[in-house]
Scaffold this motif. Structure first.
Motif, PDB file in Angstrom:
ATOM      1  N   ILE A  41      41.259  26.635  42.340  1.00 14.61           N
ATOM      2  CA  ILE A  41      41.641  27.912  41.757  1.00 14.61           C
ATOM      3  C   ILE A  41      41.960  27.700  40.281  1.00 14.61           C
ATOM      4  O   ILE A  41      42.378  26.618  39.863  1.00 14.61           O
ATOM      5  N   GLN A  42      41.750  28.738  39.514  1.00 16.87           N
ATOM      6  CA  GLN A  42      42.032  28.708  38.088  1.00 16.87           C
ATOM      7  C   GLN A  42      43.447  29.232  37.844  1.00 16.87           C
ATOM      8  O   GLN A  42      44.012  29.933  38.681  1.00 16.87           O
ATOM      9  N   ASP A  44      44.556  31.620  36.118  1.00 12.51           N
ATOM     10  CA  ASP A  44      44.708  33.073  36.194  1.00 12.51           C
ATOM     11  C   ASP A  44      44.672  33.605  37.628  1.00 12.51           C
ATOM     12  O   ASP A  44      44.919  34.783  37.857  1.00 12.51           O
ATOM     13  N   GLN A  45      44.396  32.747  38.589  1.00 12.84           N
ATOM     14  CA  GLN A  45      44.388  33.148  39.999  1.00 12.84           C
ATOM     15  C   GLN A  45      45.705  32.821  40.702  1.00 12.84           C
ATOM     16  O   GLN A  45      45.846  33.063  41.887  1.00 12.84           O
ATOM     17  N   THR A  46      46.666  32.294  39.975  1.00 12.07           N
ATOM     18  CA  THR A  46      47.949  31.905  40.577  1.00 12.07           C
ATOM     19  C   THR A  46      48.891  33.104  40.590  1.00 12.07           C
ATOM     20  O   THR A  46      49.929  33.105  39.942  1.00 12.07           O
ATOM     21  N   THR A  47      48.524  34.093  41.360  1.00 14.89           N
ATOM     22  CA  THR A  47      49.205  35.385  41.359  1.00 14.89           C
ATOM     23  C   THR A  47      50.347  35.500  42.366  1.00 14.89           C
ATOM     24  O   THR A  47      51.028  36.519  42.398  1.00 14.89           O
ATOM     25  N   ARG A  51      50.175  30.376  45.661  1.00 16.85           N
ATOM     26  CA  ARG A  51      49.027  30.028  44.829  1.00 16.85           C
ATOM     27  C   ARG A  51      49.468  29.176  43.638  1.00 16.85           C
ATOM     28  O   ARG A  51      48.743  28.288  43.200  1.00 16.85           O
TER      29      ARG A  51
END
Length: 146
Positions: A41-42, A44-47, A51
């Motif tokens: 995951i990038q 910006d995907q650690t929402t 994550r």
């Protein structure tokens, strides 16, 4: 361990990034740390909190040069999650994930964290079934619409 990759797919192996130009199978003949592109995951995907924890563990696996720093970040985040979550199943699983990381089984920890995404969503946002049934009620019973 044998991996099958499609053309253009990447795999992260012991800190190296490999991209294949055609469909290929790779067999690792010894212990190796790897992560498939589909599981990376990038930032910006650690929402969500899990994550973010996953991202820290992922860094330990794919970038050995900063493994210790990522491990400290992972431990801080994990301590925060253990202090925040009240769900018994979540707490139990997080403790097992901590044990995996302590035993250098980061790949297994990543798999376990991914499996907890649904439970996390239920804890943070409520059961999915209620949302679906509410929308279904509105479609079937117009009087249920506000």
């Amino acid at each position: 361990m044998k991996l099958s990759l499609r053309a253009g797919e990447k795999v992260y192996v012991n800190g190296a990034v490999l991209r294949v130009d055609r469909k290929v199978s790779i067999e690792f003949m010894n212990d190796v740390s790897f992560l498939l592109e589909s599981h990376v995951i990038q930032a910006d995907q650690t929402t969500t909190p899990l994550r973010q924890l996953y991202f820290a563990a992922q860094i330990m696996l794919i970038n050995p040069a900063v493994k210790e720093e990522a491990n400290r970040t992972f431990k801080r985040m994990l301590a925060s999650l253990l202090a925040t979550f009240e769900n018994r199943q979540m707490l139990k699983e997080l403790k097992l994930i901590d044990e995996m990381v302590c035993n250098e089984r980061v790949f297994d920890a990543l798999k376990s964290i991914r499996l907890l995404y649904a439970l996390e969503a239920q804890i943070l946002f409520g059961p999915v079934e209620q949302t679906i049934s509410s929308q279904t009620d509105r479609a079937v019973r117009p009087e249920a619409n506000p």
